[in-house]
Design a protein around this motif. Structure first.
Motif, short mmCIF file in Angstrom:
data_model
loop_
_atom_site.label_atom_id
_atom_site.label_comp_id
_atom_site.label_asym_id
_atom_site.label_seq_id
_atom_site.Cartn_x
_atom_site.Cartn_y
_atom_site.Cartn_z
N UNK A 1 0.81 -1.22 0.00
CA UNK A 1 0.00 0.00 0.00
C UNK A 1 0.84 1.26 0.00
N UNK A 2 2.04 1.21 0.56
CA UNK A 2 2.89 2.39 0.60
C UNK A 2 3.35 2.86 -0.77
N UNK A 3 3.22 2.00 -1.79
CA UNK A 3 3.62 2.38 -3.15
C UNK A 3 2.44 2.90 -3.97
N UNK A 4 1.28 2.98 -3.36
CA UNK A 4 0.08 3.35 -4.11
C UNK A 4 0.19 4.71 -4.77
N UNK B 1 -13.90 2.26 -3.04
CA UNK B 1 -14.50 1.19 -3.83
C UNK B 1 -16.00 1.44 -3.98
N UNK B 2 -16.66 1.75 -2.88
CA UNK B 2 -18.11 1.96 -2.94
C UNK B 2 -18.47 3.13 -3.85
N UNK C 1 -8.10 1.39 -3.48
CA UNK C 1 -7.43 0.93 -2.27
C UNK C 1 -6.45 -0.21 -2.57
N UNK C 2 -5.50 -0.38 -1.66
CA UNK C 2 -5.25 0.46 -0.50
C UNK C 2 -4.37 1.64 -0.87
N UNK C 3 -4.62 2.77 -0.22
CA UNK C 3 -3.87 3.99 -0.52
C UNK C 3 -2.66 4.17 0.39
N UNK C 4 -2.70 3.61 1.58
CA UNK C 4 -1.56 3.61 2.49
C UNK C 4 -1.78 2.51 3.51
N UNK C 5 -0.82 2.33 4.39
CA UNK C 5 -0.89 1.22 5.36
C UNK C 5 -2.04 1.35 6.34
N UNK C 6 -2.59 2.56 6.50
CA UNK C 6 -3.68 2.78 7.45
C UNK C 6 -5.06 2.70 6.79
N UNK C 7 -5.08 2.44 5.49
CA UNK C 7 -6.32 2.37 4.74
C UNK C 7 -7.08 1.09 5.09
#
Length: 213
Positions: free
Chosen positions: A12-15, A191-192, A37-43
């Protein structure tokens, strides 16, 4: 063309980098990118298994035309996407893979490796992959050109074989999956938004809504 970008938790960190390269290539030609998603590790947490469910819903509902997916090696994402009806995913490590998949197999998804071989100049490789995947003219024209007819025939036969092996219609297949897996896959906000704004299948939309209740 509507294109969805999705990647699982470990990458996700490479998004942001991948999204930037995809936008740089396709937006000038009028395509739309949905970063689901995922956009980062907290997503919202996703595994490559969720990516397959997400891709299948978006493709079969015609919410998007193409999916770019990825995980550490790209292998898990490719296998996860390919088990679903209506999704034909190629494995792509370099630009020539994207070009040949485009011309010979003419599928609707790519799985990229975002850890294996992702080193110095990786963003350039990703950009060139996207250029070959999305800016090389009409898809399915064959390569080399003298092989175009049998390649086009075989791509059609492969789609027919998959449709025969997966006997149920798509909604039957989707509803047979563990509802908790599906719920996690479709719970992400982006996504939604992509799905509900662009879905063209009322039955799939109704099922997704029922899972989210």
């Amino acid at each position: 063309m509507k294109i969805a970008l999705m990647m699982e938790n470990s990458q996700a960190g490479k998004n942001a980098t991948v999204l930037n390269e995809l936008n740089t290539v396709v937006i000038p030609q009028g395509d739309t990118v949905f970063n689901v998603g995922m956009c980062d590790e907290n997503d919202h947490h996703l595994t490559y298994i969720h990516l397959g469910i997400m891709a299948s819903i978006l493709i079969n509902s015609k919410a998007v035309d193409f999916v770019v997916a990825g995980c550490g090696t790209g292998q898990g994402a490719m296998m996860s996407l390919n088990i679903h009806p209506g999704v034909n995913c190629g494995y792509c490590l370099e630009p020539s893979d994207a070009f040949l998949f485009n011309q010979i197999n003419n599928g609707n998804a790519l799985a990229l490796a975002f850890a294996k071989g992702y080193g110095w100049g990786a963003e350039l490789n990703v950009r060139y992959i996207f250029e070959k995947a999305f800016t090389t003219g009409e898809r399915g024209m064959g390569y080399p050109l003298e092989r175009a007819v049998p390649q086009q025939q075989n791509a059609g036969i492969l789609n027919d074989v998959k449709a025969t092996v997966v006997k149920e219609n798509y909604l039957d297949t989707l509803s047979a999956i563990d509802p908790e897996l599906v719920k996690t896959a479709v719970s992400g906000e982006r996504f939604q938004q992509c799905f509900f704004d662009n879905c063209q299948d009322a039955e799939i939309e109704a099922y997704v809504k029922s899972v989210l209740k």
